[in-house]
Design an enzyme around this catalytic site. Structure first.
Site, PDB file in Angstrom:
ATOM      1  N   GLY A 184      46.991  -1.863  -6.317  1.00 15.34           N
ATOM      2  CA  GLY A 184      47.368  -1.544  -4.949  1.00 15.34           C
ATOM      3  C   GLY A 184      48.364  -2.547  -4.400  1.00 15.34           C
ATOM      4  O   GLY A 184      48.526  -3.658  -4.921  1.00 15.34           O
ATOM      5  N   CYS A 185      49.049  -2.160  -3.327  1.00 15.36           N
ATOM      6  CA  CYS A 185      50.112  -3.009  -2.775  1.00 15.36           C
ATOM      7  C   CYS A 185      49.554  -4.270  -2.115  1.00 15.36           C
ATOM      8  O   CYS A 185      49.987  -5.386  -2.427  1.00 15.36           O
ATOM      9  CB  CYS A 185      50.975  -2.207  -1.812  1.00 15.36           C
ATOM     10  SG  CYS A 185      50.061  -1.317  -0.523  1.00 15.36           S
TER      11      CYS A 185
END
Length: 324
Positions: A134-135
């Protein structure tokens, strides 16, 4: 010889960034970009920045490729793989959160490796399937991994602000311009979905299981990028910490330790992560910045593809920040 790539869910922000990277990658031929809702339309009619760069049209059908990127909504990748037959030789890179945690990292005979190169590069090289991080998870982890390896993490208080593209391309009450402009908001306080993958990664390097991470994410009044600040107790001097961080990242081409202040425009439109360290007494603040659509999504997916197929890790990712 170029490899073939297919993209499932090519109409969103991450799909668009992935197309932009792959059509200019010297070792990739994009065989198809799948989108049921846009089948038959030129890719550049949705991703208008690609006008003149590609004649690809969205397809409603799939074909066998060397690598398949899944740019679907969270929870949709597992459904897609359950409902479709993918050639066993095809390598899959999933950009959603379906396979990031150890307990959910497989489907059928496919086992997914967590695709953070700064942590798992050698495992990625020999993997068949990758769960792209995920970012927020990427930005937080690159700031903390060296401390975890040194066994220095206990209580961590992290804040992070992200641009509107992190919410996806579909319009929502918190992403349209008139709400987002001149506005910020905390959301998913202490309960963000990326906490699980961050915890598992830190435990790989610091298995004592004494880490308590509190995270407050913010929605920012800008389109791209993530800026993280993590505060914790640390007795090492700033000089010792800089040596620690530079040694940890010396062989990782996209992660850089800066002795100058870190700012978001250093990383936007690049696959870079930039880290800055500040100390006051025994308190350490680790700043880390990435582009949420590139190092936080599509750029990291291409980085993982390069590792899977034995290309240079940096191939096709020599992007320049848009500083002005």
């Amino acid at each position: 010889m170029a490899i073939t790539a297919g993209i499932i869910g090519g109409a969103g922000y991450t799909g668009g960034e992935l197309i932009r990277l792959l059509i200019h990658h010297p070792e990739v031929h994009v065989a198809f970009v799948h989108s049921r809702s846009n089948a038959g339309k030129p890719v550049s009619s949705v991703h208008q920045d690609l006008i003149g760069d590609t004649d690809l049209t969205f397809s409603g059908e799939m074909q066998d490729t060397d690598v398949l990127f899944l740019c679907l909504g969270h929870g949709e990748s597992k459904k897609f793989l359950a409902e479709n037959t993918i050639a066993s030789a095809t390598r899959i890179i999933d950009l959603a959160n379906d396979f990031r945690l150890a307990a959910t990292s497989s489907i059928g005979s496919r086992q997914f490796v967590y695709g953070l190169p700064e942590l798992n590069r050698e495992a990625i090289r020999t993997a068949q399937n990758i769960a792209n991080p995920g970012c927020f998870a990427t930005a937080i982890q690159v700031g903390l991994l060296p401390l975890a390896k040194a066994g220095l993490l206990t209580d961590i208080y992290t804040t992070g602000i992200t641009g509107s593209t992190g919410a996806g391309q579909s319009l929502s009450a918190t992403s349209h311009f008139s709400w987002r402009a001149n506005n910020i908001q905390a959301y998913k306080t202490l309960n963000h979905q990326h906490l699980g993958e961050i915890g598992e990664s830190l435990l790989q390097l610091q298995p004592a299981n004494n880490i308590d991470l509190s995270f407050v994410p913010w929605r920012g009044d800008f389109t791209r990028g993530i800026f993280i600040s993590s505060t914790l107790h640390c007795d090492l001097s700033i000089e010792e910490l800089i040596v620690l961080y530079k040694e940890f990242y010396k062989d990782h081409p996209f992660t850089h330790v800066s002795t100058d202040p870190v700012f978001l425009k250093q990383v936007v439109n690049t696959n870079k992560a930039v880290i800055g360290l500040e100390k006051a007494g025994s308190k350490l603040v680790v700043h880390s910045a990435i582009d949420n659509l590139l190092k936080g999504a599509s750029g990291q997916a291409v980085q993982n593809m390069n590792l899977l197929f034995g290309f240079s890790e940096q191939l096709g990712l020599g992007l320049k920040a848009v500083a002005f």
